[in-house]
Design a protein around this motif. Structure first.
Motif, PDB file in Angstrom:
ATOM      1  N   VAL B 172       5.950  -4.270 -37.697  1.00 63.06           N
ATOM      2  CA  VAL B 172       5.503  -3.157 -36.839  1.00 63.06           C
ATOM      3  C   VAL B 172       5.634  -1.831 -37.597  1.00 63.06           C
ATOM      4  N   ALA B 173       6.772  -1.646 -38.295  1.00 61.81           N
ATOM      5  CA  ALA B 173       6.991  -0.377 -39.008  1.00 61.81           C
ATOM      6  C   ALA B 173       5.941  -0.177 -40.097  1.00 61.81           C
ATOM      7  N   THR B 174       5.627  -1.243 -40.838  1.00 59.20           N
ATOM      8  CA  THR B 174       4.649  -1.112 -41.932  1.00 59.20           C
ATOM      9  C   THR B 174       3.248  -0.852 -41.365  1.00 59.20           C
ATOM     10  N   SER B 175       2.894  -1.590 -40.312  1.00 62.22           N
ATOM     11  CA  SER B 175       1.569  -1.376 -39.693  1.00 62.22           C
ATOM     12  C   SER B 175       1.472   0.054 -39.174  1.00 62.22           C
ATOM     13  N   ALA B 176       2.536   0.518 -38.473  1.00 56.92           N
ATOM     14  CA  ALA B 176       2.539   1.885 -37.930  1.00 56.92           C
ATOM     15  C   ALA B 176       2.441   2.902 -39.066  1.00 56.92           C
ATOM     16  N   SER B 177       3.123   2.616 -40.203  1.00 52.38           N
ATOM     17  CA  SER B 177       3.080   3.528 -41.349  1.00 52.38           C
ATOM     18  C   SER B 177       1.653   3.691 -41.849  1.00 52.38           C
ATOM     19  N   PHE B 178       0.933   2.570 -41.960  1.00 52.38           N
ATOM     20  CA  PHE B 178      -0.449   2.640 -42.445  1.00 52.38           C
ATOM     21  C   PHE B 178      -1.344   3.396 -41.448  1.00 52.38           C
ATOM     22  N   ALA B 179      -1.139   3.113 -40.155  1.00 52.55           N
ATOM     23  CA  ALA B 179      -1.963   3.782 -39.130  1.00 52.55           C
ATOM     24  C   ALA B 179      -1.719   5.290 -39.131  1.00 52.55           C
ATOM     25  N   ILE B 180      -0.438   5.675 -39.209  1.00 52.52           N
ATOM     26  CA  ILE B 180      -0.098   7.113 -39.195  1.00 52.52           C
ATOM     27  C   ILE B 180      -0.592   7.794 -40.476  1.00 52.52           C
ATOM     28  N   LEU B 181      -0.477   7.059 -41.585  1.00 51.71           N
ATOM     29  CA  LEU B 181      -0.961   7.588 -42.867  1.00 51.71           C
ATOM     30  C   LEU B 181      -2.465   7.858 -42.814  1.00 51.71           C
ATOM     31  N   LEU B 182      -3.180   6.944 -42.180  1.00 48.72           N
ATOM     32  CA  LEU B 182      -4.636   7.115 -42.048  1.00 48.72           C
ATOM     33  C   LEU B 182      -4.949   8.396 -41.262  1.00 48.72           C
ATOM     34  N   ILE B 183      -4.215   8.611 -40.165  1.00 49.10           N
ATOM     35  CA  ILE B 183      -4.464   9.806 -39.337  1.00 49.10           C
ATOM     36  C   ILE B 183      -4.066  11.083 -40.086  1.00 49.10           C
ATOM     37  N   LEU B 184      -2.877  11.051 -40.715  1.00 50.36           N
ATOM     38  CA  LEU B 184      -2.395  12.261 -41.398  1.00 50.36           C
ATOM     39  C   LEU B 184      -3.267  12.617 -42.605  1.00 50.36           C
ATOM     40  N   GLY B 185      -3.736  11.604 -43.305  1.00 52.46           N
ATOM     41  CA  GLY B 185      -4.518  11.857 -44.521  1.00 52.46           C
ATOM     42  C   GLY B 185      -6.000  12.076 -44.248  1.00 52.46           C
ATOM     43  N   THR B 186      -6.412  11.950 -42.994  1.00 49.71           N
ATOM     44  CA  THR B 186      -7.841  12.074 -42.680  1.00 49.71           C
ATOM     45  C   THR B 186      -8.111  13.239 -41.742  1.00 49.71           C
ATOM     46  N   GLY B 187      -7.251  13.416 -40.748  1.00 46.15           N
ATOM     47  CA  GLY B 187      -7.519  14.446 -39.729  1.00 46.15           C
ATOM     48  C   GLY B 187      -8.260  13.794 -38.578  1.00 46.15           C
ATOM     49  N   TRP B 188      -7.946  14.264 -37.381  1.00 47.26           N
ATOM     50  CA  TRP B 188      -8.441  13.617 -36.169  1.00 47.26           C
ATOM     51  C   TRP B 188      -9.958  13.664 -36.054  1.00 47.26           C
ATOM     52  N   THR B 189     -10.563  14.835 -36.331  1.00 43.09           N
ATOM     53  CA  THR B 189     -12.012  14.975 -36.151  1.00 43.09           C
ATOM     54  C   THR B 189     -12.772  14.080 -37.135  1.00 43.09           C
ATOM     55  N   ARG B 190     -12.318  14.073 -38.412  1.00 47.00           N
ATOM     56  CA  ARG B 190     -12.990  13.221 -39.411  1.00 47.00           C
ATOM     57  C   ARG B 190     -12.849  11.750 -39.029  1.00 47.00           C
ATOM     58  N   LEU B 191     -11.682  11.409 -38.514  1.00 46.18           N
ATOM     59  CA  LEU B 191     -11.435  10.020 -38.132  1.00 46.18           C
ATOM     60  C   LEU B 191     -12.402   9.599 -37.014  1.00 46.18           C
ATOM     61  N   LEU B 192     -12.596  10.492 -36.059  1.00 45.73           N
ATOM     62  CA  LEU B 192     -13.517  10.188 -34.956  1.00 45.73           C
ATOM     63  C   LEU B 192     -14.941  10.034 -35.470  1.00 45.73           C
ATOM     64  N   LYS B 193     -15.308  10.906 -36.418  1.00 52.18           N
ATOM     65  CA  LYS B 193     -16.658  10.822 -36.974  1.00 52.18           C
ATOM     66  C   LYS B 193     -16.833   9.494 -37.735  1.00 52.18           C
ATOM     67  N   ALA B 194     -15.759   9.105 -38.478  1.00 47.60           N
ATOM     68  CA  ALA B 194     -15.813   7.838 -39.217  1.00 47.60           C
ATOM     69  C   ALA B 194     -15.951   6.668 -38.245  1.00 47.60           C
ATOM     70  N   LEU B 195     -15.219   6.735 -37.123  1.00 47.52           N
ATOM     71  CA  LEU B 195     -15.290   5.648 -36.133  1.00 47.52           C
ATOM     72  C   LEU B 195     -16.696   5.568 -35.540  1.00 47.52           C
ATOM     73  N   SER B 196     -17.309   6.744 -35.301  1.00 48.10           N
ATOM     74  CA  SER B 196     -18.661   6.696 -34.724  1.00 48.10           C
ATOM     75  C   SER B 196     -19.658   6.154 -35.738  1.00 48.10           C
ATOM     76  N   ALA B 197     -19.355   6.310 -37.058  1.00 46.67           N
ATOM     77  CA  ALA B 197     -20.225   5.733 -38.087  1.00 46.67           C
ATOM     78  C   ALA B 197     -20.197   4.212 -38.008  1.00 46.67           C
ATOM     79  N   PHE B 198     -19.086   3.651 -37.487  1.00 45.67           N
ATOM     80  CA  PHE B 198     -18.993   2.180 -37.332  1.00 45.67           C
ATOM     81  C   PHE B 198     -19.456   1.727 -35.948  1.00 45.67           C
ATOM     82  N   ARG B 199     -20.197   2.589 -35.292  1.00 48.93           N
ATOM     83  CA  ARG B 199     -20.776   2.301 -33.971  1.00 48.93           C
ATOM     84  C   ARG B 199     -19.725   1.981 -32.910  1.00 48.93           C
ATOM     85  N   VAL B 200     -18.577   2.610 -33.024  1.00 52.96           N
ATOM     86  CA  VAL B 200     -17.583   2.521 -31.942  1.00 52.96           C
ATOM     87  C   VAL B 200     -18.225   3.201 -30.735  1.00 52.96           C
TER      88      VAL B 200
END
Lengths: 251, 311
Positions: B172-200
């Motif tokens: 759980v700690a390692t998975s959470a680390s990767f998830a948090i790292l993705l958010i911190l290193g990307t930024g919320w708005t970019r992350l949302l745009k990336a998700l919409s690129a995958f047709r979320v």
């Protein structure tokens, strides 16, 4: 589109909040292009609701609102092409700038509307820089909106509309909670917009400010209906109505 | 009249006996400082994504896919050594992306006791995981039964239980680390745009977008509410009064939250938002992405090989 066609036509518009609480009753109002109109009334008289109805965010319980000759209905605004044209032409400044400023930085905030309008990056940046310069807030562009003072927030909220460059400005209490110098600055800015031919509908409860900006004033009574309308000079003559509706003190 | 008032008020203040306060923080001060730091954390979290660093130089779409693969590999791994390696990898990535390690580690581990610790704790005992005893907790003369549950004559922590619980917590700690790292290193708005690129679905992006924008307002509202109470409170208040105030405020917050979230949505709608995420910058794949994909492929290959060898 005819230049002389009304921007907004409201016929017998009524709006009730859930539970049947009335917010507006029997509103008839016509706004012509380039006009500056002040809607005055005490807190809770329905000024903000009226602006939200005119911005197609709420829809009337009864009556019809036409914008640029087309009925403003929920179905109409679900059509992307109409929504796009309407949003490009009409901008609303919210009373509470906190609800309007939600981006991470001021730059992103001011770029939000032109980006949503699908403009390319160069055009967006040109508009953003012009808006920041016009409002004299270039030095705030990398700041987070939540760190700003009330006056700065109001200016950023205005810049975020200016970058959209709408023909019609709906302004909800643009000078509320501001110090006198910022109030004066905003009045000057609104007069500049009016001189550039922008149509403005301003919700306000300060008679002096309404008089200095508007060509016509509508008074919303505590019964949520229009109780008086006319030029600023006419309205100043309706002393009893002003006192009765808490817009003027007994003296 | 004003003179009279000032005289009276001075007398009033002179007759007041100030209680001696203990230094312990009351719940208002405590919550206030927590709220302020929460607000700062949320703002600074987004600012990390603007710093020049390793993760910031990679296309958000590439990051979404590769971090998803890393999280998948973490959840399928059966060896604590591999999990430790993956966790160290997340720390190295945070460091190379100029995210302060103290902030990153705290952000991950603050939730681990809640999400994994409570679930993993019972598994360390022989009642759930029988095995080799490490530590005896209690001994009875005879085995007992509580309802349908059978209690052995000795309750102990087992080696197998400890390994199982550690595996779960580290996963759980390692998975959470990767998830948090993705958010911190990307930024919320970019992350949302990336998700919409995958047709979320757009409704999902819409809800996430509003939630993020609304959270600042909510924190500010609670902060002002607590400040208003603090400014009107002298001395310490009783627990009963505190409970009454909290329950009253919770009801108010619910109503106000509904109103505010609606206003934020209307403000977004008013400026032409239709659920699509637009940004000043465009995404583009480059050499960094190719190198990053090769590196992550290497990591996944290594993890798979180790899993096969140690099976």
């Amino acid at each position: 589109m005819e230049i002389s066609a009304p921007v907004f036509e409201l016929n017998n518009v009524e709006y009730s909040y859930p539970g049947g609480i009335p917010a507006l009753k029997g509103i008839d109002l016509t706004v012509m292009p380039g006009e500056s109109i002040a809607v005055m009334g005490t807190n809770g008289s329905g000024k903000s609701t009226l602006l939200k109805l005119m911005d197609g965010l709420y829809f009337p319980s009864r009556g019809v609102i036409k914008a640029f000759g087309v009925e403003l209905s929920e179905r109409q605004l679900q059509e992307e092409s109409f929504a796009y044209t309407f949003r490009k032409k009409v901008g609303l400044l919210f009373q509470d700038p906190d609800v309007q400023l939600f981006s991470t930085t001021v730059l992103d905030e001011v770029a939000f509307a032109p980006l949503n309008m699908g403009l390319n990056r160069e055009e967006v940046m040109t508009r953003v820089n012009a808006a920041l310069t016009a409002l004299k807030i270039e030095d705030l562009k990398d700041r987070a909106p939540y760190q700003l003072s009330e006056g700065e927030k109001k200016k950023v909220a205005m810049a975020s509309l200016l970058s959209l460059d709408p023909k019609v400005w709906l302004l909800d209490e643009p000078t509320a909670n501001l110090d006198p110098r910022t109030q004066d600055w905003i009045i000057e800015f609104l007069l500049t917009l009016a001189n550039k031919g922008k149509t403005m509908i301003i919700a306000i409860h300060d008679l002096d400010i309404a008089e200095s900006i508007a060509q016509r004033i509508y008074i919303l009574g505590e019964n949520h209906a229009i109780v008086a309308q006319g030029t600023p000079r006419d309205i100043l003559g309706y002393r009893d109505i002003l006192i009765r509706n808490n817009l003027l003190r007994h003296k | 009249m004003l003179d009279d008032y000032s005289k009276t008020s001075t007398d009033l203040f002179e007759t007041l006996h100030y209680p001696k306060f203990r230094r312990r923080k009351d719940f208002v001060t405590g919550t206030l400082s927590n709220l302020t730091s929460a607000l700062e954390r949320t703002v600074f979290a987004d600012l990390y994504a603007e710093r020049p660093g390793l993760l910031q130089s990679i296309d958000p779409r590439t990051k979404v896919i590769t971090f998803f693969i890393l999280i998948l590999a973490t959840s399928l791994t059966h060896h604590i050594e591999i999990l430790l390696g993956l966790y160290l990898l997340s720390l190295a990535l945070a460091s190379l992306s100029r995210i302060p390690l103290g902030f990153f580690i705290k952000r991950v581990w603050i939730f681990i006791p809640i999400f994994a610790g409570i679930i993993a704790l019972p598994a360390i005992f022989n009642i759930i995981t029988p095995g080799d005893t490490v530590l005896v907790i209690a001994s009875f003369k005879h085995p007992h039964g509580i309802g349908i549950m059978h209690l052995p004559s000795e309750i102990s922590i087992t080696k197998q239980g400890l390994i199982g619980a550690s595996l779960l917590v580290s996963r759980v700690a390692t998975s959470a680390s990767f998830a948090i790292l993705l958010i911190l290193g990307t930024g919320w708005t970019r992350l949302l745009k990336a998700l919409s690129a995958f047709r979320v679905p757009r409704v999902f992006i819409l809800i996430l977008g509003i939630t993020y924008k609304y959270i600042f307002l909510f924190l500010r509202l609670v902060e002002n509410m607590l400040l208003a109470r603090k400014s009107r409170t002298v001395g310490r208040t009783g627990t009963k009064e505190k409970h009454r105030w909290i329950s009253g405020r919770l009801g108010f917050l619910l109503g106000r939250s509904y109103h505010l979230s609606n206003e934020v949505y209307l403000a977004m709608l008013s400026r032409g938002w239709n659920g699509k995420v637009h940004m000043l910058e465009d995404f583009s794949l480059g050499l960094n992405d190719a190198l990053w994909i090769s590196f992550i492929s290497g990591v996944i290959l290594l993890v798979t090989l180790l899993e096969l060898v140690w099976r």
